[in-house]
Enzyme design. Structure first.
Site, PDB file in Angstrom:
ATOM      1  N   HIS A 145     -67.216  -0.311 -16.504  1.00 35.16           N
ATOM      2  CA  HIS A 145     -66.166  -0.611 -15.529  1.00 35.16           C
ATOM      3  C   HIS A 145     -64.894   0.147 -15.871  1.00 35.16           C
ATOM      4  O   HIS A 145     -64.487   0.201 -17.034  1.00 35.16           O
ATOM      5  CB  HIS A 145     -65.873  -2.114 -15.525  1.00 35.16           C
ATOM      6  CG  HIS A 145     -64.739  -2.513 -14.628  1.00 35.16           C
ATOM      7  ND1 HIS A 145     -63.596  -3.119 -15.104  1.00 35.16           N
ATOM      8  CD2 HIS A 145     -64.569  -2.371 -13.289  1.00 35.16           C
ATOM      9  CE1 HIS A 145     -62.774  -3.352 -14.098  1.00 35.16           C
ATOM     10  NE2 HIS A 145     -63.340  -2.911 -12.981  1.00 35.16           N
ATOM     11  N   SER A 146     -64.276   0.752 -14.867  1.00 28.36           N
ATOM     12  CA  SER A 146     -62.929   1.315 -14.967  1.00 28.36           C
ATOM     13  C   SER A 146     -62.813   2.291 -16.141  1.00 28.36           C
ATOM     14  O   SER A 146     -63.629   3.214 -16.253  1.00 28.36           O
ATOM     15  CB  SER A 146     -61.913   0.171 -15.062  1.00 28.36           C
ATOM     16  OG  SER A 146     -60.612   0.607 -14.804  1.00 28.36           O
ATOM     17  N   TYR A 147     -61.829   2.103 -17.033  1.00 29.88           N
ATOM     18  CA  TYR A 147     -61.702   2.975 -18.209  1.00 29.88           C
ATOM     19  C   TYR A 147     -63.003   3.059 -18.989  1.00 29.88           C
ATOM     20  O   TYR A 147     -63.313   4.106 -19.598  1.00 29.88           O
ATOM     21  CB  TYR A 147     -60.577   2.470 -19.120  1.00 29.88           C
ATOM     22  CG  TYR A 147     -60.712   2.936 -20.548  1.00 29.88           C
ATOM     23  CD1 TYR A 147     -60.374   4.241 -20.900  1.00 29.88           C
ATOM     24  CD2 TYR A 147     -61.210   2.082 -21.535  1.00 29.88           C
ATOM     25  CE1 TYR A 147     -60.532   4.679 -22.217  1.00 29.88           C
ATOM     26  CE2 TYR A 147     -61.359   2.512 -22.852  1.00 29.88           C
ATOM     27  CZ  TYR A 147     -61.023   3.810 -23.190  1.00 29.88           C
ATOM     28  OH  TYR A 147     -61.184   4.243 -24.496  1.00 29.88           O
ATOM     29  N   HIS A 170     -60.993  -4.470  -7.578  1.00 33.43           N
ATOM     30  CA  HIS A 170     -61.330  -3.756  -8.803  1.00 33.43           C
ATOM     31  C   HIS A 170     -62.281  -4.532  -9.717  1.00 33.43           C
ATOM     32  O   HIS A 170     -62.837  -3.938 -10.643  1.00 33.43           O
ATOM     33  CB  HIS A 170     -60.037  -3.427  -9.554  1.00 33.43           C
ATOM     34  CG  HIS A 170     -60.198  -2.451 -10.668  1.00 33.43           C
ATOM     35  ND1 HIS A 170     -60.701  -1.180 -10.488  1.00 33.43           N
ATOM     36  CD2 HIS A 170     -59.926  -2.547 -12.005  1.00 33.43           C
ATOM     37  CE1 HIS A 170     -60.731  -0.532 -11.649  1.00 33.43           C
ATOM     38  NE2 HIS A 170     -60.271  -1.344 -12.578  1.00 33.43           N
TER      39      HIS A 170
END
Length: 228
Positions: A72-74, A199
């Site tokens: 997820h994400s970073y 998100h």
């Protein structure tokens, strides 16, 4: 039936493995073995600081046999750096999908977005309720921890998506990584899926995300013979 791979869930910046709990419970109830990892770049204010390559090593250490990495994400950055030959598939959930030489900072244009607050060697996320949890009923903003600044400036030296199948999950109500930026990164993936979510779909719509993960990594079932 071939043995299922392990699903390794890799959280994003400021978060911890706790964020996966609803999704993990669903996947385990469907018979999957699920592992998680806590990235060392996320730590309390007075803790030692670690960079992206330390996170990548933590992911590598957690891979034990055939594995699908869900990032997820970073978390997409160290997951891309870390993937070993045991990784059968990469799933990027509203995640950064970098190439060689990229860092998170240069992927956001080299200028920190207004919701980052840099304090010496750490970065804090401002307004997480609207940036990360805009469609989450009970936003866990109080569980977030400082993020190492170095993790956002370390550059990629490996790009696993070039040799490993991958799926990108675009979150169309995301306030952290704009959907147009996700669209651009998804062009590097083998397949693309979409969620009508912010998100953090592992909190806002874990059932839908679980279905995408299972469909991405499960071999297609042979149709039943026709009775005609």
């Amino acid at each position: 039936m071939p043995e299922r791979p392990t699903l390794l869930l890799v959280h994003g910046a400021w978060h911890g493995s706790w964020c996966w709990n609803p999704l993990r419970a669903l996947l385990e109830s469907n018979g999957w073995r699920v592992d998680v990892v806590d990235l060392p770049s996320v730590a309390p204010q007075d803790a030692p600081r670690h960079g992206m390559h330390d996170d990548a090593q933590a992911i590598r250490d957690a891979i034990d046999g055939p594995t699908v990495v869900v990032a997820h994400s970073y978390g997409g950055i160290p997951a891309t750096q870390a993937a070993t030959p045991d990784v059968q598939h990469l799933i990027y959930v509203a995640a950064f999908l970098p190439d060689l030489g990229d860092s998170l900072l240069n992927m956001v244009g080299g200028t920190p977005p207004p919701w980052w607050r840099t304090e010496e060697d750490v970065i804090h996320a401002l307004t997480p309720e609207t940036v990360f949890f805009n469609d989450v009923a009970d936003p866990p903003a109080d569980r977030l921890l400082p993020q190492s600044r170095q993790a956002f400036t370390d550059e990629l030296t490996e790009a696993a998506w070039r040799t490993t199948p991958s799926t990108y999950v675009i979150c169309e109500k995301d306030n952290a990584i704009p959907p147009f930026a996700q669209e651009a990164m998804a062009g590097r993936a083998t397949a693309t899926e979409r969620l009508d979510a912010g998100h953090s779909p592992f909190l806002s719509c874990p059932q839908e995300l679980a279905a995408i993960i299972e469909n991405a990594v499960s071999p297609p079932r042979r149709p039943f013979p026709s009775s005609a």
